[in-house]
Enzyme design. Structure first.
Site, mmCIF file in Angstrom:
data_model
loop_
_atom_site.group_PDB
_atom_site.id
_atom_site.type_symbol
_atom_site.label_atom_id
_atom_site.label_comp_id
_atom_site.label_asym_id
_atom_site.label_seq_id
_atom_site.Cartn_x
_atom_site.Cartn_y
_atom_site.Cartn_z
ATOM 1 N N LYS A 78 0.933 -0.970 -0.134
ATOM 2 C CA LYS A 78 -0.013 0.006 0.046
ATOM 3 C C LYS A 78 0.898 1.230 -0.046
ATOM 4 O O LYS A 78 1.918 1.154 0.761
ATOM 5 C CB LYS A 78 -0.844 -0.095 1.194
ATOM 6 C CG LYS A 78 -1.993 1.136 1.476
ATOM 7 C CD LYS A 78 -2.699 0.620 2.785
ATOM 8 C CE LYS A 78 -3.843 1.684 2.971
ATOM 9 N NZ LYS A 78 -4.536 1.492 3.959
ATOM 10 N N SER A 153 -9.481 1.126 3.376
ATOM 11 C CA SER A 153 -8.718 1.867 2.518
ATOM 12 C C SER A 153 -7.856 1.117 1.982
ATOM 13 O O SER A 153 -7.199 1.740 0.707
ATOM 14 C CB SER A 153 -7.972 3.149 3.473
ATOM 15 O OG SER A 153 -7.087 2.261 4.516
ATOM 16 N N SER A 177 -9.456 -1.285 7.523
ATOM 17 C CA SER A 177 -8.927 -0.956 6.195
ATOM 18 C C SER A 177 -8.335 -2.178 5.516
ATOM 19 O O SER A 177 -8.023 -1.908 4.445
ATOM 20 C CB SER A 177 -8.082 0.108 6.263
ATOM 21 O OG SER A 177 -8.850 1.412 6.443
#
Lengths: 487, 486, 96
Positions: A78, A153, A177
């Site tokens: 990420k 996310s 997330s």
């Protein structure tokens, strides 16, 4: 050659000489180039660096100096984890041009384990969102259905693993997330105990809740990555001294945990199909001889409020450094210092981030601090104690749905923040209590959208989570189903 | 003016003497090229985290122990938010409600008018001392400002007094005593020119006898200890003048301008900060055990004023000598080491205070500041020199010359005395001849002495010492002259 | 906390140094109002004898030895700065 391999499958292929790490990385790059245009799971990929690392891994293997389970395995991150010499945008305009001069501790550890640092994955801006729609660089689409969000996310991390762009990725989880997008994309997603993996180099959203964790298509891979990246880091005061040891070799699924099912969680509105899938998973465990108990987490209805007060308060502080002075976007229209601040931040942050900065600033401001921030911290204590009581009473694991719905349509709920926030109800409590949580794929809806259930364990009992997940994996095939991408 | 009194509280920031910064391992020292003492943490780069510097915490606890503060069992760090370009994270990691030190006091001395006797002592009460990080440095040029983050993150303690100071002279005495204490214990160099010690003041005025505090004004930019005194003097006059003219003091922050010798408004209360303190989630609280506290306390030296009282009482040293000696740790340690070799406190202290300090300042220039340890002289060497005087081998006057020579050449006193033939003369025959010559050469002094003016003999004696280049034993010369003149 | 408190978006945005457009303000005010109203449920909880949780897992005494380590070269330190000069970061004049 089968490209849709898990990390342990790839490791066997590397060991048998079926494929080299370099060839494999080339194939993955091709796959990303042909399929990610629509999915948009990547913000960047340093091909040269990845191929160089893969080549080095092949060389080590040829010399008989392989570094272990992850040597030569590509892992994507990420884009809120710092990789030296690469962009670190956090999905935000304000960091669009920021290049990190240092490596996050997880990156150092992965490099030391021989892993190939691969793609930089899309995410909600500063990890604030549950759909990847707040990314400045465009939303990520769910590989199972391009009209749907991958969740967030860590939407890019879940989508990339589901689409077979990498066998394993790292995401970060502040209120769900990792777990919620894992559930939306039909992969495993582990949020370890707070403090298990160093946060040094993870761009902070809410420091007391953030935790890095792996996403993968099989349980063994989670164990190997967790073993490689966990442990004490002198650069992170909140990191926990003990390392996870053993990795996948210790997993056999031969356990019979006492499973607690919190009744309150099943009183919240959720999709019928989610409910029935999760109930089927509970039934599976019972059939395997596990004791299943109904338990109570009486303060769980307060968790969304407590979470959004604490998380936004910490975020408003953490994001103050993005100011147009040292390394971020500076507004061209700024005529004086005040305008540098106001305009750079006004232009640089997206709507959701602004909303949360405002909310968090309010919760800490003079006159409101005690009623909101301090109160939320106290409620956090109550939520923590709810879990402790159950674990003390002999419950080994808690089983819940991961999310109340399957992946929702893009643009469906972004305009209603409160509804969006309430969707995090099942995942947030583990963050507030600092507990490890894991989302396990357990089937699909009639619209062919994945469903996941969540397991929560006591602090530092990740191996119990993984053992229980392995027990499920041994008798189920949900994790083997691939998204309909044509190849 | 006499019907009003001032009430002053000080906030003093002091940089601790550590090798690395407060929350990261970047080094810190004064005078480096801009932005060469940074790392990702110093610059507040995304993803970075702070880690506590143990040495800084120990030094802060030691400062607290020195000043009689209460050290709590648990202490923690909080974030204090405001935007400023010299502060990389736009929050400062500081301590809000659980500082490392609470209460305490600093003993001060109000210098007496004559300066030759000890002045009045009293204690100024402290509110608290907390440990935080320093900010970077701004330089203003034309239409822009330049930011250097070298200083950002240096460990900084903030010492807050109660409104317990009642005159600019007391403020001056407070800062002097505080600096002496901290320097002596090796906690900080406290050089205000280098920003190692900085002071803001809160000052208000009220009619004498009133219990109620007036509206306070915060004074900033007080860049030296004298600056604090001058700034306060101006501000107190300004406030009294204002109140007497029927005006009202507004709560505001004013800046002292040393060049113009006045204060002016920086900001008013309406612009006051809302700092939004909350516990820093990246730092864990610390627990301070009794064992840790006592081992830190044991490592502390005696405070300068306590040492001064001891030197005056036990060693019978005069106030003027001790007031130079006692604030200076190097000097005290040198003194005590020499004293252990040769037990003449006055002799050793005199030469340290009167001669050594001037040698040091002569050897230093600009940035090249010499320390006692830079000079080629040891406590044993100094003890040997004083012993030569006490054994009547050389005179006091010669001793000063030998001392100077020791510092120039690094030779021992004995060697210098031998090489230069500086032993004092006790040869009665030779001295009698010289005395007779000097009596002949000074008929006026002889006449005055015989007429009962005792001091007139000194002129003749001086002649003898001069003629022997100081080597004559002064006691013997006195004896011979008196015999000859009787 | 029975009533929804005064939520002054202008004051808060100023504290946060955040420019909000007219549209954003019009959109945020009711949205945040609704969220803050939802938060009022916290006020109904009795927490008189509850300690606040600031850290997810309580750890104490994490300290580092005072040993200086490597620093950035000057050019690395300011590499990402939007404006710099002579090794320093440039900002519009700061008025003290």
């Amino acid at each position: 050659m089968e490209i849709y391999k898990t990390a342990s499958q790839l490791r066997s292929a590397l060991e048998s000489g079926e494929v080299s790490s370099e060839e494999w990385v080339k194939q993955l790059i091709q796959r990303i180039e042909s399929l990610d245009g629509e999915i948009n799971s990547h913000l960047g990929l340093d091909k040269e660096s990845a191929l160089g690392q893969a080549k080095a891994a092949d060389q080590r293997r040829a010399n008989g100096e392989s570094l272990g389970a992850l040597d030569g395995i590509p892992i994507s991150l990420k884009n809120n984890m710092a990789i030296k010499g690469q962009k670190l945008t956090c999905g935000s305009h304000i960091l669009e041009n920021f290049e990190s001069p240092y490596d996050a501790t997880v990156v150092e550890k992965l490099k030391a384990a021989g892993a190939v640092i691969f793609g930089r994955l899309n995410m909600d801006e500063f990890a604030m969102g549950s759909s990847n729609e707040t990314s400045y660089f465009g939303t990520t689409r769910n590989p199972w259905n391009l009209e749907r969000t991958p969740g967030g996310s860590s939407g890019g991390s879940a989508a990339a693993v589901a689409a077979g762009f990498c066998p394993v990725s790292l995401g970060s989880d502040t209120g769900g997330s990792i777990r919620q997008p894992a559930s939306f994309c039909g992969v495993y997603g582990l949020k370890p105990t707070y403090g298990r993996i160093s946060r040094y180099g993870l761009v902070a959203f809410a420091s007391s809740l953030d935790q890095i964790g792996p996403l993968a298509r099989e349980v063994d891979d989670l164990a190997d990555v967790l073993t490689a990246v966990s442990g004490l880091d002198p650069k992170d005061s909140s990191s926990y001294p003990e390392t996870v040891t053993g990795g996948s070799s210790e997993l056999n699924g031969e356990v019979k945990p006492v499973i607690g099912v919190p009744k309150e969680f099943f009183e919240y509105p959720m999709d019928e199909e989610v409910l029935s899938s999760v109930k089927a998973a509970i039934a599976y465990y019972e059939k395997q001889g596990c004791e299943v108990r109904e338990i109570s987490l009486p303060n769980s209805h307060l968790s969304v409020s407590a979470y959004y007060v604490i998380a936004t308060a910490e975020a408003s502080s953490n994001l103050a450094r993005f100011d147009g002075i040292r390394y971020t976007h500076r507004s061209k229209d700024a005529k004086d210092l005040m305008e540098v601040y106001f305009k750079s931040r006004g232009e640089g942050f997206g709507e959701e981030v602004k909303r949360r900065i405002i909310l968090g600033t309010f919760a800490l401001s003079s006159g409101y601090h005690d009623a909101y921030y301090l109160k939320a911290q106290k409620v956090r204590t109550l939520i923590r104690e709810d879990f402790s009581k159950n674990f003390e009473d002999g419950v080994d694991l808690i089983l819940t749905p991961t999310a109340p719905t399957t992946a929702f349509k893009i643009d469906e709920s972004i305009q209603d923040p409160l509804t969006m926030y309430l969707n995090d109800i099942f995942t947030i409590p583990a963050n507030l209590a600092g507990l490890p949580g894991l989302s396990v794929p357990c089937g699909a809806s009639s619209e062919n959208l994945p469903i996941g259930f969540q397991l929560i364990a006591p602090h530092f009992k990740e191996m119990s989570l993984l053992q229980a997940a392995k027990l499920y994996e041994n008798g189920n095939e949900a994790h083997l189903v691939r998204p309909p991408l044509g190849n | 003016m006499s019907d009003y009194e001032a009430v002053i509280g000080l906030e003093v920031h002091v940089q601790l003497k550590t090798k690395s910064k407060m929350f990261t391992d970047a080094p810190y020292y004064y005078g480096a090229e801009p932005n060469t003492l940074t790392n990702p943490v110093v610059l507040g780069m995304p993803g970075t985290l702070p880690v506590l510097n143990k040495e800084a915490i120990e030094k802060t606890i030691q400062v607290g122990l020195m000043l009689g503060c209460k050290i709590p069992e648990v202490s923690k760090w909080d974030r204090k938010h405001y935007f400023y370009p010299d502060m990389p994270k736009n929050y400062q990691i500081s301590q809000y409600d659980q500082p490392l030190c609470e209460g305490g006091a600093v003993e001060i001395e109000m210098l007496s008018a004559s300066r030759n006797v000890m002045g009045d002592h009293r204690e100024i009460a402290l509110t608290r001392i907390h440990l935080e990080e320093d900010v970077g440095k701004l330089t203003h040029t034309g239409e822009m400002s330049l930011v250097d983050y070298n200083r950002a993150g240096a460990p900084l303690i903030e010492i807050v007094t109660e409104p317990d100071i009642f005159s600019p002279d007391e403020a001056f005495a407070f800062l002097t005593a505080l600096r002496n204490n901290l320097q002596f214990a090796g906690m900080s160099d406290c050089d205000m020119e280098k920003g190692q010690m900085r002071c803001d003041a809160n000052v208000s005025v009220r009619p004498k006898g009133s219990e109620k505090l007036g509206t306070k004004v915060e004074l900033k930019n007080l860049n030296s200890i004298s600056g604090v005194r001058n700034g306060l003097e101006y501000e107190i006059k300004r406030q009294i003048h204002e109140v007497k003219a029927g005006g009202i003091i507004t709560q505001e922050t004013r800046r002292w301008d040393a060049d113009q010798n006045m204060t002016y408004v920086m900001r008013t209360k309406e612009e006051a900060h809302d700092y939004r303190y909350f516990p820093c989630p990246d730092l864990m609280p610390i627990r301070i055990s009794e064992e840790w506290k006592s081992s830190l306390g044991e490592a502390l030296p005696e405070l300068p004023f306590d040492r001064q009282r001891r030197y005056m009482e036990d060693l019978k040293l005069p106030y003027t000598v001790t007031s130079v000696l006692c604030p200076n740790r190097d000097l005290c340690e040198f003194f005590e080491a020499a004293l252990a070799v040769h037990n003449n406190a006055k002799g050793i202290a005199n030469i340290l205070v009167n001669n050594l300090l001037s040698e040091l300042s002569e050897a230093s220039f600009g940035d090249d500041q010499k320390q006692l340890s830079d000079l080629p002289i040891t406590p044993e060497g100094l003890a040997e020199l004083i012993k030569l005087v006490d054994d009547a081998v050389i005179s006091n006057q010669i001793a000063k010359e030998v001392f100077s020579e020791m510092i120039q050449t690094g030779k021992t006193a004995g060697v210098i005395v031998d090489e230069k033939g500086l032993k004092q003369s006790s040869d009665t025959g030779e001295l009698e001849g010289i005395c007779a010559d000097m009596i002949d050469a000074n008929p006026k002094a002889v006449e005055q002495f015989k007429a009962g003016q005792e001091k007139a003999i000194n002129a003749i004696k001086g002649g003898v010492m001069k003629a022997t280049q100081g080597k004559a034993n002064p006691k013997l010369v006195d004896k011979i002259l008196r015999e000859m003149l009787s | 906390m029975a009533n929804t408190p005064d939520f002054d978006i202008d004051y808060v945005a100023k504290l946060a140094r955040l420019d909000l457009s007219v549209e954003e303000k019009a959109q945020f005010e009711p949205q945040l109002g609704k969220i803050i109203e939802y938060f009022q449920q916290l006020g109904d909880v009795d927490t008189d004898h509850v300690e606040p949780t600031a850290h997810a897992n309580p750890i104490y005494d994490v300290l580092r030895e005072d040993e200086p380590q490597a620093v950035f070269e000057q050019n690395v330190a300011i590499a990402n700065a939007p404006a710099s000069q002579a090794g320093q970061v440039v900002v519009p004049k700061v008025i003290e």
